[in-house]
Scaffold this motif. Structure first.
Motif, PDB file in Angstrom:
ATOM      1  N   ASP A  76     -43.682  40.602 -45.947  1.00  0.00           N
ATOM      2  CA  ASP A  76     -43.768  42.077 -45.017  1.00  0.00           C
ATOM      3  C   ASP A  76     -44.120  43.123 -46.075  1.00  0.00           C
ATOM      4  O   ASP A  76     -44.997  43.927 -45.670  1.00  0.00           O
ATOM      5  N   ASP A 117     -51.974  47.358 -46.845  1.00  0.00           N
ATOM      6  CA  ASP A 117     -52.542  48.272 -45.707  1.00  0.00           C
ATOM      7  C   ASP A 117     -52.114  49.832 -45.856  1.00  0.00           C
ATOM      8  O   ASP A 117     -52.667  50.544 -45.561  1.00  0.00           O
ATOM      9  N   THR A 146     -49.129  51.188 -45.439  1.00  0.00           N
ATOM     10  CA  THR A 146     -48.351  51.596 -44.472  1.00  0.00           C
ATOM     11  C   THR A 146     -46.933  51.302 -44.721  1.00  0.00           C
ATOM     12  O   THR A 146     -46.483  50.689 -45.620  1.00  0.00           O
ATOM     13  N   LYS A 173     -49.161  51.803 -51.740  1.00  0.00           N
ATOM     14  CA  LYS A 173     -50.404  50.741 -51.737  1.00  0.00           C
ATOM     15  C   LYS A 173     -50.792  50.336 -52.890  1.00  0.00           C
ATOM     16  O   LYS A 173     -50.300  50.828 -53.761  1.00  0.00           O
ATOM     17  N   ARG A 199     -50.640  35.627 -42.185  1.00  0.00           N
ATOM     18  CA  ARG A 199     -50.860  36.660 -43.199  1.00  0.00           C
ATOM     19  C   ARG A 199     -51.403  35.884 -44.471  1.00  0.00           C
ATOM     20  O   ARG A 199     -51.689  36.724 -45.582  1.00  0.00           O
ATOM     21  N   ARG A 237     -47.587  45.363 -45.969  1.00  0.00           N
ATOM     22  CA  ARG A 237     -47.756  46.887 -46.177  1.00  0.00           C
ATOM     23  C   ARG A 237     -48.185  47.468 -47.376  1.00  0.00           C
ATOM     24  O   ARG A 237     -48.838  48.473 -47.072  1.00  0.00           O
ATOM     25  N   GLY A 292     -41.357  52.899 -48.414  1.00  0.00           N
ATOM     26  CA  GLY A 292     -42.678  52.692 -47.306  1.00  0.00           C
ATOM     27  C   GLY A 292     -44.089  53.556 -47.783  1.00  0.00           C
ATOM     28  O   GLY A 292     -44.011  54.402 -48.418  1.00  0.00           O
TER      29      GLY A 292
END
Length: 488
Positions: free
Chosen positions: A479, A486, A488, A438, A224, A483, A435
């Motif tokens: 993480d 992406d 997500t 972006k 990553r 996210r 969640g």
């Protein structure tokens, strides 16, 4: 309340405080959003400037056309305007100097700039105003001078058209005499990236020691790492300062010195108000009002005259409701006013923005009243959406509503900035590590606000909640970062 005095043969003018109309200058680029760039405002074209002040450099022995009012005596001294100010005056306008015949155009952007110092600490009021009743002042700034010459720059937009404007420096209100030195006085048309701290730098500063950058260095073999480096660690963003920062003057000075050496503009967040975050995930702060005043003074001193952007105390104004008594609310407002005054007086090349919550938290009219009480008129403006997710368009609409309320109630507006670090997908109604969010537009000039900034560091947790229940506030999570990359 109207202010009165005896008219002198020099036709000196006096500001009527009831007629104040302060307006906010936006960069020439703010009307059209420049292409986003990780380096910031490169490519934004400066507008053509026209100088309106005559004899602002005092390269000859004459002071004309500058005039001196009662209680002042002026002369050129080693290439500067020396103003000897008598003591025993009560009001700023009891001792003033100025220049008449300034043409102003309604809606035109201007910048007043000058270098100033004094033989003792003294308050000065600098205005660009109408030279006759009702003495409307499109620019009215209060500063404090001392023995160190400092450069001041105040962009503004004129709220009137006149050929009878004037520039004044109001120096009264002191018990004892003082000498003030002024030089390189300029009133120019146009406001662009050549104004203020942006004009002193070549783009926004990328913090090489941000949490994402440190994680990438320590985890270069992680699959990553390259994506986090490219999308986050290489982008300019803010560094937050609080009770974890140690010697705050040294910490701030080191950060802005590194940015200055790179010819870049740093963004800092002052986050140490007592009772911070209402004791929630980011709780803490200075242990007492006295400790905070000492801390924020040292913070401002660490900036010095180097260019910087500062966000003042995220959530502190919006979270007034969580404080248990009106006494504590007034104490907090007093501390925020103190912070704005310290940044105004000790950091002349800093644009500071007092945090104003977000688009769906506090009603715009209420926020305007709180910002006024917290001292927003002392600084460049206010910040919106810090650490939140609302779109730039929604934030800009809210900012405009706050400015409408400020203007209707108090006769002035302020520039605002928007945190776009995590607003690429807007808000889903959650604020703590939700969640599906972006990355937003990287730091830039314009784009719906005076500046779009990555204030919250993408990938730093909001607290042990949402999709990062085991990650404390302020700790970096790869993480979370992925996210955000992406969406997500």
């Amino acid at each position: 309340m109207s202010l009165h005095r005896t008219e002198s043969p020099l036709s000196l003018r006096l500001l009527a405080s009831s007629a104040l109309t302060l307006t906010t200058a936006l960069f020439a680029a703010c009307g059209t959003a420049p292409t986003p760039s990780v380096d910031g405002p490169e490519g934004v074209t400066a507008s053509s400037l026209t100088e309106l002040v005559v004899n602002g450099t005092f390269s000859s022995t004459t002071t004309a056309p500058w005039w001196s009012g009662p209680n002042t005596a002026s002369r050129v001294d080693t290439g500067r305007l020396r103003v000897d100010v008598a003591g025993g005056t009560v009001n700023p306008w009891d001792a003033l100097i100025g220049q008449d015949g300034i043409t102003l155009v309604n809606g035109q952007a201007y910048t007043l700039a000058f270098t100033a110092s004094a033989t003792a600490s003294t308050a000065v009021r600098a205005t660009v105003q109408l030279g006759s009743a009702p003495y409307t002042a499109p620019l009215d700034q209060h500063i404090t001078l001392d023995g160190t010459p400092r450069r001041f720059s105040f962009p503004f937009t004129s709220s009137l058209s006149t050929s009878g404007g004037q520039v004044t420096f109001q120096l009264g209100g002191r018990a004892s005499a003082v000498t003030v030195f002024l030089d390189d006085i300029s009133l120019s048309t146009g406001s662009s990236t050549g104004s203020g701290p942006l004009g002193m730098t070549s783009g926004f500063y990328v913090d090489p020691n941000s949490n994402p950058a440190a994680w990438v260095r320590a985890n270069s073999g992680d699959s990553r790492a390259a994506r986090i480096q490219s999308a986050i660690a290489s982008r300019p963003g803010a560094r937050w300062f609080g009770n974890w920062s140690g010697d705050i003057a040294s910490a701030v000075s080191s950060f802005v010195a590194a940015a200055d050496a790179a010819d870049k503009l740093p963004v800092l967040v002052a986050y140490n108000i007592p009772g911070r975050d209402c004791g929630s995930h980011s709780g803490g702060g200075a242990g007492s009002p006295e400790a905070y005043r000492t801390w924020i003074t040292a913070f401002a001193s660490g900036l010095g005259s180097r260019p910087a952007i500062v966000i003042i105390e995220p959530d502190a104004v919006a979270q007034l409701d969580c404080l248990p008594s009106d006494t504590e609310r007034q104490t907090r407002l007093g501390l925020l006013r103190y912070a704005t005054e310290r940044l105004r007086d000790l950091a002349p090349n800093t644009w500071a923005y007092l945090d104003g919550g977000n688009a769906r938290w506090i009603a715009a009219d209420t926020m305007a009243q709180r910002l006024e009480s917290a001292g927003v008129r002392n600084v460049r403006g206010f910040a919106l959406n810090v650490s939140n997710f609302y779109t730039t368009a929604e934030s800009a609409s809210y900012g405009s509503a706050v400015n409408t309320a400020l203007n209707n109630r108090y006769g002035y507006t302020r520039a605002f900035v928007v945190d776009t670090s995590r607003n690429g997908n807007g808000s889903n109604g959650e604020w703590c590590n939700p969640g599906g969010r972006k990355l937003g537009t990287p730091s830039q000039v314009g784009g719906g606000a005076e500046l779009l900034l990555w204030v919250k560091v993408p990938g730093d947790s909001d607290g042990q909640c949402g999709i990062a229940p085991g990650t404390p506030a302020g700790q970096f999570s790869p993480d979370l970062a992925i996210r955000l990359i992406d969406g997500t």
